[in-house]
Design a protein around this motif. Structure first.
Motif, short mmCIF file in Angstrom:
data_model
loop_
_atom_site.label_atom_id
_atom_site.label_comp_id
_atom_site.label_asym_id
_atom_site.label_seq_id
_atom_site.Cartn_x
_atom_site.Cartn_y
_atom_site.Cartn_z
N ARG A 13 23.18 66.37 61.34
CA ARG A 13 21.91 65.96 60.73
C ARG A 13 22.02 65.67 59.24
O ARG A 13 21.36 64.77 58.72
CB ARG A 13 20.85 67.01 60.97
CG ARG A 13 19.51 66.62 60.42
CD ARG A 13 18.42 67.55 60.81
NE ARG A 13 17.21 67.16 60.10
CZ ARG A 13 16.23 67.96 59.82
NH1 ARG A 13 16.28 69.21 60.23
NH2 ARG A 13 15.18 67.55 59.16
N PHE A 14 22.83 66.46 58.51
CA PHE A 14 22.91 66.32 57.06
C PHE A 14 24.32 66.00 56.59
O PHE A 14 25.30 66.45 57.18
CB PHE A 14 22.46 67.62 56.37
CG PHE A 14 21.03 67.98 56.61
CD1 PHE A 14 20.01 67.28 56.00
CD2 PHE A 14 20.71 69.02 57.47
CE1 PHE A 14 18.69 67.61 56.23
CE2 PHE A 14 19.40 69.37 57.70
CZ PHE A 14 18.38 68.66 57.08
N CYS A 27 21.83 64.31 52.20
CA CYS A 27 21.16 63.19 52.86
C CYS A 27 20.89 63.53 54.32
O CYS A 27 21.67 64.21 54.97
CB CYS A 27 22.04 61.94 52.82
SG CYS A 27 22.35 61.35 51.16
N ASP A 28 19.78 63.03 54.81
CA ASP A 28 19.43 63.09 56.22
C ASP A 28 20.18 61.94 56.88
O ASP A 28 19.90 60.77 56.59
CB ASP A 28 17.92 62.93 56.38
CG ASP A 28 17.46 62.94 57.81
OD1 ASP A 28 18.04 62.21 58.63
OD2 ASP A 28 16.52 63.67 58.10
N VAL A 35 17.40 64.00 50.87
CA VAL A 35 16.41 65.06 51.07
C VAL A 35 16.46 66.09 49.96
O VAL A 35 15.49 66.83 49.77
CB VAL A 35 16.57 65.75 52.45
CG1 VAL A 35 16.29 64.77 53.58
CG2 VAL A 35 17.93 66.39 52.60
N GLY A 73 17.38 73.30 54.29
CA GLY A 73 15.96 73.01 54.41
C GLY A 73 15.11 73.71 53.37
O GLY A 73 13.96 73.35 53.16
#
Length: 157
Positions: A13-14, A27-28, A35, A73
């Motif tokens: 995801r990242f 980054c996403d 992000v 997150g």
């Protein structure tokens, strides 16, 4: 900015790009958007490194003057900050309970590896690794125990 390390979270995801002195852009990957931009820890030497924990819950970023561990997150503030030279290695054990750091530079031909409790920032263990010179590639094995360091002309396990 020159990027020293790239790491992708285990779930894909990242993407974390750690640049000069430890500034990190997260980054996403699916959305290709930034992000978080994580500030460096101090203004250390020109080497820095970053790595996600095997479970993908944490991102460790090291520079010449410190280590910061961020909960993925929750980018407002790091979970843990320690003042150590973590410019050459940041690696988590499989359960992400500890993080191991090491410098790029050696002091008198010896690099000090330090294992930290991820949540408290307290030292769990240290080991001195003799190296003849600056190393330029390191990694922590998946077991979280073995460190591999490649110095310009010699490999050390």
């Amino acid at each position: 900015e020159f990027v020293y390390t790239l790491d992708v979270s285990p779930d894909g995801r990242f993407l974390a790009a750690t640049g000069r002195r430890g500034r990190t852009v997260v980054c996403d990957v699916p959305g290709t958007r930034v992000v978080a931009t994580l500030p460096p820890h101090g203004d250390g030497i020109f080497y820095a490194t970053g790595a996600f924990s095997p479970d993908g819950k944490y991102l460790g970023v090291g520079s010449g003057v410190g280590l910061r561990v961020w909960e993925v997150g929750k980018w407002a503030a790091p979970e843990t900050t320690v003042g150590t030279d973590a410019s050459g290695l940041v690696g988590f054990d499989p359960a992400a309970k500890t993080v191991t750091t090491a410098p790029v530079q050696t002091a008198n031909g010896v690099a000090r590896l330090v294992r930290w409790d991820r949540a408290t920032g307290k030292v769990v263990a240290t080991a001195d690794v003799p190296l003849a010179q600056l190393w330029n590639h390191t990694g922590l094995a998946p077991d979280g125990e073995a460190v591999v360091a490649y110095a310009l002309n010699a490999a050390t396990l």
